[in-house]
Design a protein around this motif. Structure first.
Motif, PDB file in Angstrom:
ATOM      1  N   UNK A  83      -9.491 -17.411  16.979  1.00 51.68           N
ATOM      2  CA  UNK A  83      -9.031 -16.278  16.174  1.00 51.68           C
ATOM      3  C   UNK A  83      -7.636 -15.824  16.545  1.00 51.68           C
ATOM      4  N   UNK A  84      -7.471 -15.378  17.767  1.00 56.45           N
ATOM      5  CA  UNK A  84      -6.177 -14.894  18.241  1.00 56.45           C
ATOM      6  C   UNK A  84      -6.002 -15.336  19.687  1.00 56.45           C
ATOM      7  N   UNK A  85      -4.922 -16.057  19.951  1.00 58.68           N
ATOM      8  CA  UNK A  85      -4.692 -16.509  21.330  1.00 58.68           C
ATOM      9  C   UNK A  85      -4.214 -15.340  22.195  1.00 58.68           C
ATOM     10  N   UNK A  86      -4.254 -15.543  23.494  1.00 60.71           N
ATOM     11  CA  UNK A  86      -3.727 -14.540  24.417  1.00 60.71           C
ATOM     12  C   UNK A  86      -2.244 -14.310  24.197  1.00 60.71           C
ATOM     13  N   UNK A  87      -1.531 -15.354  23.793  1.00 63.83           N
ATOM     14  CA  UNK A  87      -0.103 -15.238  23.502  1.00 63.83           C
ATOM     15  C   UNK A  87       0.122 -14.315  22.301  1.00 63.83           C
ATOM     16  N   UNK A  88      -0.692 -14.476  21.256  1.00 63.85           N
ATOM     17  CA  UNK A  88      -0.573 -13.616  20.076  1.00 63.85           C
ATOM     18  C   UNK A  88      -0.918 -12.168  20.414  1.00 63.85           C
ATOM     19  N   UNK A  89      -1.919 -11.986  21.267  1.00 58.34           N
ATOM     20  CA  UNK A  89      -2.291 -10.646  21.727  1.00 58.34           C
ATOM     21  C   UNK A  89      -1.127 -10.031  22.510  1.00 58.34           C
ATOM     22  N   UNK A  90      -0.545 -10.797  23.402  1.00 60.23           N
ATOM     23  CA  UNK A  90       0.617 -10.353  24.174  1.00 60.23           C
ATOM     24  C   UNK A  90       1.733  -9.880  23.241  1.00 60.23           C
ATOM     25  N   UNK A  91       2.044 -10.680  22.220  1.00 57.54           N
ATOM     26  CA  UNK A  91       3.116 -10.332  21.282  1.00 57.54           C
ATOM     27  C   UNK A  91       2.811  -9.024  20.559  1.00 57.54           C
ATOM     28  N   UNK A  92       1.569  -8.833  20.137  1.00 57.89           N
ATOM     29  CA  UNK A  92       1.199  -7.604  19.422  1.00 57.89           C
ATOM     30  C   UNK A  92       1.335  -6.387  20.340  1.00 57.89           C
ATOM     31  N   UNK A  93       0.930  -6.542  21.592  1.00 57.90           N
ATOM     32  CA  UNK A  93       1.038  -5.433  22.551  1.00 57.90           C
ATOM     33  C   UNK A  93       2.510  -5.099  22.797  1.00 57.90           C
ATOM     34  N   UNK A  94       3.329  -6.122  22.998  1.00 60.19           N
ATOM     35  CA  UNK A  94       4.748  -5.907  23.300  1.00 60.19           C
ATOM     36  C   UNK A  94       5.531  -5.399  22.086  1.00 60.19           C
ATOM     37  N   UNK A  95       5.026  -5.650  20.874  1.00 54.02           N
ATOM     38  CA  UNK A  95       5.667  -5.138  19.653  1.00 54.02           C
ATOM     39  C   UNK A  95       5.324  -3.673  19.396  1.00 54.02           C
ATOM     40  N   UNK A  96       4.294  -3.178  20.068  1.00 56.22           N
ATOM     41  CA  UNK A  96       3.843  -1.803  19.853  1.00 56.22           C
ATOM     42  C   UNK A  96       4.693  -0.828  20.658  1.00 56.22           C
ATOM     43  N   UNK A  97       5.173   0.203  20.003  1.00 54.32           N
ATOM     44  CA  UNK A  97       6.008   1.184  20.706  1.00 54.32           C
ATOM     45  C   UNK A  97       5.215   1.934  21.767  1.00 54.32           C
ATOM     46  N   UNK A  98       3.924   2.137  21.544  1.00 51.48           N
ATOM     47  CA  UNK A  98       3.123   2.910  22.499  1.00 51.48           C
ATOM     48  C   UNK A  98       2.530   2.056  23.624  1.00 51.48           C
ATOM     49  N   UNK A  99       2.398   0.747  23.418  1.00 51.12           N
ATOM     50  CA  UNK A  99       1.756  -0.103  24.426  1.00 51.12           C
ATOM     51  C   UNK A  99       2.703  -1.061  25.145  1.00 51.12           C
ATOM     52  N   UNK A 100       3.963  -1.166  24.699  1.00 49.94           N
ATOM     53  CA  UNK A 100       4.835  -2.218  25.218  1.00 49.94           C
ATOM     54  C   UNK A 100       5.081  -2.158  26.722  1.00 49.94           C
TER      55      UNK A 100
END
Length: 149
Positions: A83-100
């Protein structure tokens, strides 16, 4: 569990010294192992079985809620998940202003140098090879507490 999350801590010692870690892995055995190792180092642990559940917990899913944002000190995730790799999860977290600013650690049983460098370039704090050992968690805990080993 209905929600897809499991949260546990080392009892009544809830304080700043007890970092909260979100552990994401599609393998039930690996999640339990990581949880046990983290608890040995007095971490509060919440587990999620995939990237979508992790994003949901972090308030970054399809139905955003920001109630958990400040409660997680670290995300540790498997690289290879359906479904979603750890790399994709990492990118989503780092793209978030509140979670980066939340550190993300990627784990994998495959030692692929370009995968490792890609994750580190994208903002991963560390890349650890599975199986995760107590010494890896000690190093990780030290990272969280900004101590020198």
């Amino acid at each position: 569990m209905e929600s897809g999350f499991s949260s546990s801590s080392m009892g009544f010692m809830e304080n700043v010294e007890q970092p909260h870690v979100l552990a994401v892995d599609d393998s039930d055995i690996d999640r339990k192992l990581i949880e046990k190792l983290l608890k040995n180092f007095s971490c509060k642990v919440t587990t999620a079985e995939n990237g979508a559940r992790a994003l949901e917990f972090l308030g970054l899913g399809d139905h955003p809620n920001h109630c958990n944002v400040s409660k997680v000190n670290l995300v540790i995730t498997d690289y290879c998940m359906p479904g979603m790799t750890g790399y994709e999860l990492l990118k989503k977290i780092k793209e978030s202003s509140v979670m980066k600013e939340v550190p993300v650690v990627i784990m994998s049983s495959e030692n692929i140098p370009n995968r490792i460098s890609k994750c580190l370039e994208e903002g991963a704090q560390m890349f650890m090879l599975k199986p995760i050992k107590q010494s890896d968690i000690k190093q990780l805990r030290c990272h969280l507490m900004n101590c020198r080993s």
